[in-house]
Structures are given as structure tokens and as C-alpha cells.
Write an enzyme that holds these catalytic residues in place. Structure first.
Site, PDB file in Angstrom:
ATOM      1  N   HIS B 131       0.874  -1.174   0.000  1.00  9.01           N
ATOM      2  CA  HIS B 131       0.000   0.000   0.000  1.00  9.01           C
ATOM      3  C   HIS B 131       0.917   1.232   0.000  1.00  9.01           C
ATOM      4  O   HIS B 131       2.021   1.178   0.548  1.00  9.01           O
ATOM      5  CB  HIS B 131      -0.831  -0.054   1.288  1.00  9.01           C
ATOM      6  CG  HIS B 131      -1.895   0.991   1.401  1.00  9.01           C
ATOM      7  ND1 HIS B 131      -1.630   2.289   1.774  1.00  9.01           N
ATOM      8  CD2 HIS B 131      -3.239   0.914   1.223  1.00  9.01           C
ATOM      9  CE1 HIS B 131      -2.778   2.962   1.826  1.00  9.01           C
ATOM     10  NE2 HIS B 131      -3.766   2.164   1.484  1.00  9.01           N
ATOM     11  N   ASP B 208       3.073  -4.422   8.057  1.00  3.04           N
ATOM     12  CA  ASP B 208       1.819  -3.690   7.861  1.00  3.04           C
ATOM     13  C   ASP B 208       0.692  -4.727   7.966  1.00  3.04           C
ATOM     14  O   ASP B 208       0.471  -5.509   7.050  1.00  3.04           O
ATOM     15  CB  ASP B 208       1.821  -3.015   6.492  1.00  3.04           C
ATOM     16  CG  ASP B 208       0.500  -2.313   6.189  1.00  3.04           C
ATOM     17  OD1 ASP B 208      -0.425  -2.381   7.029  1.00  3.04           O
ATOM     18  OD2 ASP B 208       0.390  -1.707   5.105  1.00  3.04           O
ATOM     19  N   GLN B 211      -4.572  -5.281   6.881  1.00  4.10           N
ATOM     20  CA  GLN B 211      -5.587  -6.201   6.363  1.00  4.10           C
ATOM     21  C   GLN B 211      -5.535  -7.550   7.072  1.00  4.10           C
ATOM     22  O   GLN B 211      -6.339  -8.437   6.780  1.00  4.10           O
ATOM     23  CB  GLN B 211      -5.384  -6.427   4.850  1.00  4.10           C
ATOM     24  CG  GLN B 211      -5.503  -5.174   3.997  1.00  4.10           C
ATOM     25  CD  GLN B 211      -6.920  -4.643   3.914  1.00  4.10           C
ATOM     26  OE1 GLN B 211      -7.895  -5.308   4.307  1.00  4.10           O
ATOM     27  NE2 GLN B 211      -7.077  -3.432   3.426  1.00  4.10           N
ATOM     28  N   LYS B 234     -10.764  -0.570  10.077  1.00  2.00           N
ATOM     29  CA  LYS B 234     -10.957  -1.802   9.294  1.00  2.00           C
ATOM     30  C   LYS B 234     -11.307  -2.994  10.190  1.00  2.00           C
ATOM     31  O   LYS B 234     -11.580  -4.087   9.696  1.00  2.00           O
ATOM     32  CB  LYS B 234      -9.702  -2.120   8.471  1.00  2.00           C
ATOM     33  CG  LYS B 234      -9.386  -1.064   7.402  1.00  2.00           C
ATOM     34  CD  LYS B 234      -8.266  -1.519   6.495  1.00  2.00           C
ATOM     35  CE  LYS B 234      -7.492  -0.377   5.886  1.00  2.00           C
ATOM     36  NZ  LYS B 234      -8.085   0.201   4.680  1.00  2.00           N
ATOM     37  N   CYS B 374      -4.725   2.541  -3.718  1.00  2.00           N
ATOM     38  CA  CYS B 374      -3.485   2.978  -3.055  1.00  2.00           C
ATOM     39  C   CYS B 374      -2.378   1.955  -3.239  1.00  2.00           C
ATOM     40  O   CYS B 374      -1.526   1.781  -2.354  1.00  2.00           O
ATOM     41  CB  CYS B 374      -3.683   3.273  -1.575  1.00  2.00           C
ATOM     42  SG  CYS B 374      -4.887   4.539  -1.255  1.00  2.00           S
TER      43      CYS B 374
HETATM   44  C1  LIG Z   1      -2.406  -2.794   3.537  1.00  2.00           C
HETATM   45  C2  LIG Z   1      -2.797  -1.421   4.008  1.00  2.00           C
HETATM   46  N1  LIG Z   1      -1.887  -0.643   4.605  1.00  2.00           N
HETATM   47  C3  LIG Z   1      -2.189   0.580   5.064  1.00  2.00           C
HETATM   48  C4  LIG Z   1      -3.459   1.105   4.933  1.00  2.00           C
HETATM   49  C5  LIG Z   1      -3.706   2.491   5.430  1.00  2.00           C
HETATM   50  O1  LIG Z   1      -4.684   2.568   6.406  1.00  2.00           O
HETATM   51  P1  LIG Z   1      -5.148   4.012   6.895  1.00  2.00           P
HETATM   52  O2  LIG Z   1      -5.673   4.705   5.677  1.00  2.00           O
HETATM   53  O3  LIG Z   1      -6.201   3.765   7.902  1.00  2.00           O
HETATM   54  O4  LIG Z   1      -3.946   4.691   7.431  1.00  2.00           O
HETATM   55  C6  LIG Z   1      -4.439   0.333   4.304  1.00  2.00           C
HETATM   56  C7  LIG Z   1      -5.820   0.814   4.092  1.00  2.00           C
HETATM   57  O5  LIG Z   1      -6.157   1.737   3.414  1.00  2.00           O
HETATM   58  C8  LIG Z   1      -4.099  -0.954   3.830  1.00  2.00           C
HETATM   59  O6  LIG Z   1      -4.996  -1.719   3.197  1.00  2.00           O
END
Ligand SMILES: Cc1ncc(COP(=O)(O)O)c(C=O)c1O
Lengths: 152, 418
Positions: B131, B208, B211, B234, B374
Site C-alpha cells: 500500500h 503492515d 488487512q 478496518k 493505493c
Molecule cells: C495494507 C494497508 N496498509 C495501510 C493502509 C492504510 O490505512 P489508513 O488509511 O487507515 O492509514 C491500508 C488501508 O487503506 C491498507 O490496506
């Protein structure tokens, strides 16, 4: 939220065979605009003769709305004075931001009236404006360039 | 209609759905909501909203610095959320839980503090399936310090390409930061074995888990990660809160991230000393009600059972993979079976742009995501600019998958692709 009001036949026609697609030479300025939230991209070239738009060509990846809007935009501005093109943009913008309450002016917007339904899909308004933003940017740069040249 | 196919899950989805009033909404043109965008943000059960309401209406005050009775209640509530997070992910020490505003901030915190000691010649390793939140902070850290950013590629099947791991993770590697579950491909990565390689060369392993934490049981005590990030919204929790878990001794060795109230020991005009973790990393008024809401969310998930939620996710993903593959011209991005695969399925539909797919589905009440999610580099890897993504959670039913598959048939006929 009526699909047929969004995807008018005119829009689908322009999408399937966009006008002025494919980058042409010569040109004054080339710009590349993206819609960062969805990834749509357009590369657009502008050629001016004085304050008249003589050429707009483009190459883009994107959805039916963005591709069709870029096609219609090219038709609307080619052969016009820059200020006329900018005035058409203002009309189109007003239509897009009107949430479906603006009556489109067919005299000015021609095929652009088909985008009236887009105004009811707020997420798609940016798609319809991508080509316009590229054209406005390229045209402003082209004017500035010519201005610079005459001032030398 | 799609053929009736077999589906079996340990979850009673109907009783789960009763906790989520939004799922009963009927949208434009009388289509019931089919929410297939939980990887983007999950829906919230009544229990979470009730906890937020109770906190705001009965216990609201600032934490720590407020010395009155309500201040004590708010502090206990905020810190109670920390205990729940620690228990949920298997952290033995509650001080290993740092609250941030989301996963992105947690990863930026990691990149700033760990990244502060990087030097030219050092290497940071990420992957092509990250991401943007796990790419850009490391790019910035490398730009600041002169370190080199390297990455794992992705195989045609959508797995991490481990063929050059021996060369990629070497004595120059200082940080390895990988997603556990890809939000675009659904792929589940072998974190524990990669962490072993990272540790063998003395590198720090960052994960990270944005998910992962929503989808299956997580135990940081055996995972092999040194730092792990996830985001509250999430996991059926509120927006505005994220978590960075870190091994205590590692956190204690890191410099502060943001400066401000509550993160200090002593402030003098000539310099300050900093509080120990987690306070060192929590400058300013923290997400207090959000901690309460996140605690309630994790209680909710634990009450149902993360093993059951994981089994449901597997079952619904298998059902969806099967159904989607019956749609002509549909190409799935990433693994097409459920082996090491989470519940997000991105796909391309021949001849129709993802925006158009999602708009047409939306007019039938079906919410999916269209774009690069993203994760632009992984789309580029597959020669795509964007895709459509359907993602599932504990409240997703096979009937909703059927509605998606039927909806895609309608998309094809609407755009006359055949
Ligand atoms: C794998 C992953 N990392 C990071 C994020 C970032 O999360 P947030 O937008 O809540 O910071 C997301 C979700 O958008 C994600 O799916």
C-alpha cells in the site's frame, strides 16, 4: 441514480471512438494530468495561432466518462478563440456542479449536454473535468510562452 | 441468476448482521445495500457505537493531565483500550501499544524513528505489492538519509517473488517492511520466515497488518515482527485511531516522532527529555473515545471468535473466486485459489473500465472499490492502471456474492461487451 441518464448514447459513442485522439505534431505545449484518487491519466497537446486554438490532441487511459469528456471538449474548443473556450469551460463546470439542477445550454455545449446526468454522480464529476483541466493548463502555458516570445 | 453453489461457514451471519443496522439500508431504486468494500473500511456494530456514546455522554474529559474524577475515568477508559489491543494481538506488555491516528501514521512513525539512524549505504527492503502507506514513508526516509530503497517483486500469480531473497536481504539491510496481507491482491505473505532472514542480518522487521488484524488471529509473540501497524476502522472500530505495536526494548531505543504534550519528561528551554514508550510517541491529546471504541470493536470480534471470522472469510472468498470466474472476460489480479489468500479480490473486466463497472454496480446498491486501491505499483506490475475490488467481512453473505456476479453480468450487457 439513473444509469441511462449517465451513460447517454452520445457519451458511449465518443468513448468508443474519441475525436482528436492520438498525439499530433506540431504543437506548442504538452501536459500530462492525472486524477490521483483513481489513476485516470491524460496526455494532451495544444497548438495556438495567436489567440485561436488550432489544435488539441490527446491520449488517455481512463473510464468512459473521462475519455468521452476529453473528446467532446476537443470538439468544443478547436477553432475557437481561447476566451470562448474558457467561457465554454465555465458553462460546463456550472453544469457539472449543478447537482442536476442546471439546464444545459445546447448552443454552447453541443454534445457536452449529454454530460448533464454526470452531475448526479458526484464521484464521477472529476472524471468529466480531467480533460478540461489539462486543456486549460496547456493553453495557459502556451499563451505564456507566446507572451514571453513577443516580449523578447 | 447464478447457480446455487455450496457454502458453509461457522458464523451465523444473520445474527451478526443484526448488529450492523447500516446493512439493512435500502438504497436508490429500491436496491438493498450490498457492501463489498470492507477492506477499504468496515462497517460498525451497535456495540461500538454504544461504547462511543456512553464514553462521550458519561465519561468525557482529557486524559492524564486532567486531575478531576472525570479525568480519571477518561484516562482509565483510554488505557483500557490499550489493554484490549495488547490482549487481542498477543502483546505481553501493554506499554508496547502506541496509539496513532491510523495505520499510515503508525508506518510514518516507524519510518521516522527507525529511519533516523539510517546512513548512505544502508538498505531498506519493501515490496512491489505494498500500500502507498508502506512505500512513501520509506522513500522519504531514504531521501532524508541517503539510504537505498529496494523491493521484492511480485510473481505472475501475485505472490511475493522470493527467488532473490538471499541477495535482497544482506548485511547492508537495516529494515524490512512488508504487508502481511495485500489489500490489492489478497496475498498472505510468509512473514515469519522472512523475519528470520531479516534478523539473521541484524535488520528490523516491520509488518503492515492493516488487512491481517481484521481477518485472522494475530499473535505478535510468535510472529517474528519487531514493529506491527494496523488501523482501527478496518476492524469494525472507529476512524481516527491506529496502532503501532513494537517490542518494548526496540521502542525504548527509538527517538521521539512528534513533539508536544504528554510525550516529555522534563522540558527546559535548552532541551527536553522524553517519556518512556508508549507516551514518548503519543504527543498531544490522544484519540480517547476512539480507543474506547476500538476496545469495544476488538471485544466484539473476540466474542465471535477470530478463528471463526477467518474461516468465514475463507469460505466466502472461495465462493466469490468461484463465482467471479464464471463471468466471461473477467481476470482476477492475484491468487485464484484460497491458499494463503485473504478476502479482497481485485479484477479486470474486459472492455469496461473499473469506474464504469463500479458506477453500474452502485446503481444496483452494490458498493465496490474502483481505482488502484493505493497500490499503484502492483497494478503497473500487471500492466494495469486500475481494477475493481470486492472485499468481504464477517457480515458478508453468499447471496451478496451472487448479487455481485449477477451485477457483473448486467454490466457486460449494459456496455454490450461480448
Ligand atoms: C495494507 C494497508 N496498509 C495501510 C493502509 C492504510 O490505512 P489508513 O488509511 O487507515 O492509514 C491500508 C488501508 O487503506 C491498507 O490496506
Amino acid at each position: 441514480m439513473q444509469l441511462d441518464s449517465l451513460y447517454q448514447e452520445i457519451i458511449l459513442d465518443h468513448y468508443r471512438s474519441p475525436h482528436h485522439a492520438g498525439l499530433a505534431d506540431p504543437y506548442d505545449v504538452e501536459v500530462h494530468h492525472v486524477n490521483p484518487s483513481c489513476g485516470d491519466e491524460v496526455t494532451l497537446r495544444v497548438e495556438l495561432d495567436g489567440d485561436v486554438v488550432t489544435g488539441v490532441t490527446h491520449q488517455s487511459v481512463g473510464c468512459s466518462i473521462s475519455q468521452a469528456a476529453t473528446s467532446v471538449m476537443s470538439d468544443l474548443v478547436i477553432g475557437k478563440q481561447v476566451i470562448e473556450g474558457m467561457a465554454t469551460y465555465e458553462k460546463f463546470l456550472e453544469l457539472m456542479q449543478g447537482r442536476g439542477n442546471v439546464e444545459p445550454d445546447e448552443e454552447v455545449l453541443e454534445d457536452g449536454v449529454a454530460f448533464a446526468g454526470v452531475a448526479q454522480f458526484p464521484a464521477r464529476v472529476k472524471c468529466a473535468l480531467l480533460g478540461w483541466s489539462a486543456w486549460r493548463d496547456a493553453t495557459a502555458q502556451a499563451l505564456a510562452k507566446k507572451e514571453g516570445a513577443t516580449n523578447v | 441468476m447464478s447457480d446455487a453453489r455450496t457454502f458453509s461457514s461457522p458464523l451465523d451471519t444473520q445474527s451478526v448482521r443484526a448488529d450492523f443496522p447500516i446493512l439493512s439500508r435500502v438504497l436508490a431504486n429500491d436496491f438493498p445495500l450490498v457492501y463489498l468494500d470492507s477492506a477499504n473500511s468496515s462497517q460498525k456494530p451497535r456495540q461500538v457505537v454504544a461504547a462511543l456514546e456512553e464514553h462521550y455522554l458519561q465519561h468525557n474529559a482529557n486524559v492524564a493531565r486532567a486531575m478531576h474524577q472525570l479525568g480519571a475515568e477518561a484516562t482509565a477508559a483510554y488505557e483500557g483500550g490499550r489493554d484490549k489491543v495488547a490482549a487481542f494481538i498477543g502483546a505481553t506488555n501493554r506499554d508496547e501499544i502506541v496509539f496513532t491516528k491510523n495505520a499510515s501514521e503508525a508506518l510514518n512513525l516507524a519510518a521516522h524513528t527507525l529511519g533516523a539512524s539510517l546512513k548512505p549505504g544502508d538498505e531498506v527492503v519493501i515490496s512491489e505489492m505494498e500500500h502507498h502507506s508502506n512505500i512513501v514513508p520509506w522513500q522519504l526516509a531514504c531521501e532524508r538519509t541517503g539510504a537505498t530503497l529496494r523491493w521484492f517483486g511480485v510473481t505472475g500469480e501475485g505472490r511475493l517473488d522470493l527467488s532473490n531473497i538471499e541477495e535482497l536481504i544482506n548485511e547492508r539491510t537495516k529494515i524490512v517492511s512488508l504487508t502481511w496481507v495485500s489489500n490489492a491482491l489478497g496475498t498472505i505473505n510468509p512473514i515469519t520466515s522472512i523475519a528470520e532472514k531479516a534478523h539473521a542480518v541484524g535488520a528490523v522487521m516491520v509488518v503492515d497488518a492493516s488487512q491481517a488484524v481484521p481477518q485472522f488471529p494475530v499473535d505478535v509473540s510468535t510472529l517474528g515482527a519487531d514493529l506491527l501497524a494496523f488501523t482501527g476502522h478496518k476492524t469494525v472500530g472507529p476512524t481516527g485511531i491506529g496502532v503501532l505495536w513494537g517490542r518494548y526494548d526496540l521502542l525504548a531505543s527509538l527517538p521521539p516522532f512528534l513533539g508536544g504534550g504528554e510525550m516529555i519528561e522534563v522540558v527546559r528551554m535548552t532541551g527536553s527529555t522524553y517519556a518512556p514508550p508508549p507516551a514518548r510517541f503519543e504527543a498531544g491529546t490522544p484519540p480517547i473515545a476512539q480507543s474506547v471504541g476500538l476496545g469495544a470493536a476488538l471485544d466484539y470480534l473476540a466474542g465471535i471468535g477470530m478463528d471463526k471470522i477467518a474461516a468465514h472469510e475463507q469460505a466466502i472468498t472461495a465462493y466469490a473466486l468461484e463465482g467471479l470466474q464464471t463471468v466471461p472476460g473477467l481476470k482476477i489480479l492475484g491468487p485464484t485459489d484460497t491458499v494463503d489468500r485473504g478476502g479482497a479480490i481485485s479484477f479486470e473486466l474486459d472492455g469496461v473500465h473499473p469506474h464504469d463497472v463500479s458506477t453500474v454496480l452502485d446503481t444496483r446498491g452494490i458498493a465496490v472499490r474502483a481505482g488502484h486501491h493505493c497500490a499503484r505499483p502492483v497494478h503497473e506490475r500487471f500492466g494495469m492502471q486500475s481494477s475493481t475490488r470486492a472485499s468481504f467481512y464477517l457480515y458478508t453473505t453468499p447471496e451478496e456474492i451472487d448479487a455481485l456476479v449477477d451485477g457483473l453480468g448486467f454490466v457486460r450487457s449494459f456496455f454490450k461487451v461480448d
